[in-house]
Design a protein around this motif. Structure first.
Motif, PDB file in Angstrom:
ATOM      1  N   LEU A  83      38.361  67.493  -9.381  1.00 40.75           N
ATOM      2  CA  LEU A  83      39.403  66.627  -9.931  1.00 40.75           C
ATOM      3  C   LEU A  83      40.310  66.100  -8.820  1.00 40.75           C
ATOM      4  O   LEU A  83      40.686  64.926  -8.820  1.00 40.75           O
ATOM      5  CB  LEU A  83      40.237  67.370 -10.980  1.00 40.75           C
ATOM      6  CG  LEU A  83      39.521  67.804 -12.261  1.00 40.75           C
ATOM      7  CD1 LEU A  83      40.510  68.498 -13.198  1.00 40.75           C
ATOM      8  CD2 LEU A  83      38.838  66.634 -12.953  1.00 40.75           C
ATOM      9  N   ALA A  84      40.661  66.964  -7.870  1.00 36.21           N
ATOM     10  CA  ALA A  84      41.536  66.556  -6.767  1.00 36.21           C
ATOM     11  C   ALA A  84      40.867  65.493  -5.899  1.00 36.21           C
ATOM     12  O   ALA A  84      41.517  64.523  -5.491  1.00 36.21           O
ATOM     13  CB  ALA A  84      41.930  67.765  -5.934  1.00 36.21           C
ATOM     14  N   VAL A  85      39.583  65.659  -5.628  1.00 39.50           N
ATOM     15  CA  VAL A  85      38.857  64.663  -4.823  1.00 39.50           C
ATOM     16  C   VAL A  85      38.862  63.317  -5.536  1.00 39.50           C
ATOM     17  O   VAL A  85      39.125  62.274  -4.924  1.00 39.50           O
ATOM     18  CB  VAL A  85      37.414  65.135  -4.525  1.00 39.50           C
ATOM     19  CG1 VAL A  85      36.548  63.992  -4.023  1.00 39.50           C
ATOM     20  CG2 VAL A  85      37.430  66.267  -3.509  1.00 39.50           C
ATOM     21  N   LEU A  86      38.568  63.328  -6.827  1.00 37.82           N
ATOM     22  CA  LEU A  86      38.548  62.073  -7.589  1.00 37.82           C
ATOM     23  C   LEU A  86      39.935  61.437  -7.637  1.00 37.82           C
ATOM     24  O   LEU A  86      40.079  60.215  -7.515  1.00 37.82           O
ATOM     25  CB  LEU A  86      38.017  62.313  -8.998  1.00 37.82           C
ATOM     26  CG  LEU A  86      36.531  62.644  -9.081  1.00 37.82           C
ATOM     27  CD1 LEU A  86      36.170  63.137 -10.480  1.00 37.82           C
ATOM     28  CD2 LEU A  86      35.688  61.434  -8.693  1.00 37.82           C
ATOM     29  N   HIS A  87      40.956  62.244  -7.803  1.00 35.46           N
ATOM     30  CA  HIS A  87      42.324  61.732  -7.862  1.00 35.46           C
ATOM     31  C   HIS A  87      42.720  61.121  -6.524  1.00 35.46           C
ATOM     32  O   HIS A  87      43.314  60.042  -6.472  1.00 35.46           O
ATOM     33  CB  HIS A  87      43.278  62.869  -8.243  1.00 35.46           C
ATOM     34  CG  HIS A  87      44.676  62.417  -8.470  1.00 35.46           C
ATOM     35  ND1 HIS A  87      45.615  62.422  -7.473  1.00 35.46           N
ATOM     36  CD2 HIS A  87      45.295  61.949  -9.581  1.00 35.46           C
ATOM     37  CE1 HIS A  87      46.759  61.961  -7.964  1.00 35.46           C
ATOM     38  NE2 HIS A  87      46.595  61.678  -9.236  1.00 35.46           N
ATOM     39  N   THR A  88      42.386  61.801  -5.442  1.00 34.25           N
ATOM     40  CA  THR A  88      42.721  61.318  -4.110  1.00 34.25           C
ATOM     41  C   THR A  88      41.959  60.036  -3.776  1.00 34.25           C
ATOM     42  O   THR A  88      42.502  59.127  -3.155  1.00 34.25           O
ATOM     43  CB  THR A  88      42.416  62.397  -3.051  1.00 34.25           C
ATOM     44  OG1 THR A  88      43.158  63.575  -3.391  1.00 34.25           O
ATOM     45  CG2 THR A  88      42.797  61.947  -1.664  1.00 34.25           C
ATOM     46  N   LEU A 135      28.546  56.866 -11.412  1.00 30.60           N
ATOM     47  CA  LEU A 135      29.709  57.340 -10.683  1.00 30.60           C
ATOM     48  C   LEU A 135      30.464  58.312 -11.581  1.00 30.60           C
ATOM     49  O   LEU A 135      30.346  58.260 -12.803  1.00 30.60           O
ATOM     50  CB  LEU A 135      30.633  56.173 -10.319  1.00 30.60           C
ATOM     51  CG  LEU A 135      30.035  55.055  -9.467  1.00 30.60           C
ATOM     52  CD1 LEU A 135      31.038  53.912  -9.315  1.00 30.60           C
ATOM     53  CD2 LEU A 135      29.617  55.585  -8.108  1.00 30.60           C
ATOM     54  N   ILE A 136      31.242  59.162 -10.973  1.00 32.46           N
ATOM     55  CA  ILE A 136      32.057  60.122 -11.722  1.00 32.46           C
ATOM     56  C   ILE A 136      33.499  59.621 -11.688  1.00 32.46           C
ATOM     57  O   ILE A 136      34.046  59.366 -10.614  1.00 32.46           O
ATOM     58  CB  ILE A 136      31.961  61.534 -11.118  1.00 32.46           C
ATOM     59  CG1 ILE A 136      30.497  61.955 -10.918  1.00 32.46           C
ATOM     60  CG2 ILE A 136      32.734  62.527 -11.966  1.00 32.46           C
ATOM     61  CD1 ILE A 136      29.641  61.887 -12.165  1.00 32.46           C
ATOM     62  N   ALA A 137      34.086  59.490 -12.872  1.00 35.55           N
ATOM     63  CA  ALA A 137      35.460  59.002 -12.993  1.00 35.55           C
ATOM     64  C   ALA A 137      36.305  59.994 -13.772  1.00 35.55           C
ATOM     65  O   ALA A 137      35.808  60.662 -14.685  1.00 35.55           O
ATOM     66  CB  ALA A 137      35.465  57.650 -13.709  1.00 35.55           C
ATOM     67  N   LEU A 138      37.567  60.073 -13.417  1.00 33.76           N
ATOM     68  CA  LEU A 138      38.507  60.874 -14.194  1.00 33.76           C
ATOM     69  C   LEU A 138      38.738  60.206 -15.544  1.00 33.76           C
ATOM     70  O   LEU A 138      38.822  58.980 -15.624  1.00 33.76           O
ATOM     71  CB  LEU A 138      39.853  60.976 -13.474  1.00 33.76           C
ATOM     72  CG  LEU A 138      39.938  61.856 -12.246  1.00 33.76           C
ATOM     73  CD1 LEU A 138      41.272  61.650 -11.541  1.00 33.76           C
ATOM     74  CD2 LEU A 138      39.753  63.311 -12.617  1.00 33.76           C
TER      75      LEU A 138
END
Length: 158
Positions: free
Chosen positions: A49-54, A101-104
């Motif tokens: 989650l942190a990687v995606l947020h960043t 792709l992976i999205a929050l």
């Protein structure tokens, strides 16, 4: 290759980095932040989650793995669990309709923002007595150290 000196300011850096690591790990920063934020996720899932947020954009599994410095199957397991919980979703890559792709999701964004709000609040409190320039210097120099050390260690792997 430069031969390091065993005295001087750099020789004091390693023990201080070890001490910082101990404060973060033994101080149970991760666990305390999850508890304070009311989150029930394992550390690897929160890292995704942190990687995606960043990144501030959807990423491929391989990109997430590279940023975490782990292997793809590890990330796939975490993403599958996060997807079941409704915290991430797979979206079509606009550049390659076959790829995902992976999205929050909005819920995933809320979770990582609660976590970061808690942790960053602790760091803000810890640095409250520091002059603004010192806080800026810390961020700049720590970022530079991590980037340069990562590059150095990657070169050893090649």
């Amino acid at each position: 290759m430069n031969v390091p000196h065993t005295d001087g300011p750099l020789s004091a850096l390693l023990p201080r980095l070890t001490q910082l690591s101990n404060v973060l790990n033994r101080g149970r920063v991760y666990e305390r932040a999850l508890e304070s934020a009311g989150i029930t996720l394992e550390r690897p899932a929160m890292s995704v989650l942190a990687v995606l947020h960043t990144a501030d954009r959807p990423l491929r599994i391989g990109e997430i793995a590279d940023r975490q410095q782990v292997v793809g199957p590890h990330v796939t397991r975490q993403v599958n669990g996060l997807e079941r919980r409704g915290l991430v979703q797979r979206v079509t890559d606009p550049l390659d309709q076959r790829a995902r792709l992976i999205a929050l999701t909005p819920d995933g964004t809320a979770v990582i923002e609660r976590y970061l709000h808690t942790v960053l609040g602790w760091f803000t409190d810890a640095l409250a007595g520091w002059p603004e320039q010192d806080r800026q210097d810390l961020g700049r120099l720590l970022g530079r150290l991590v980037d340069d050390l990562s590059t150095q260690l990657s070169a050893l792997d090649d």
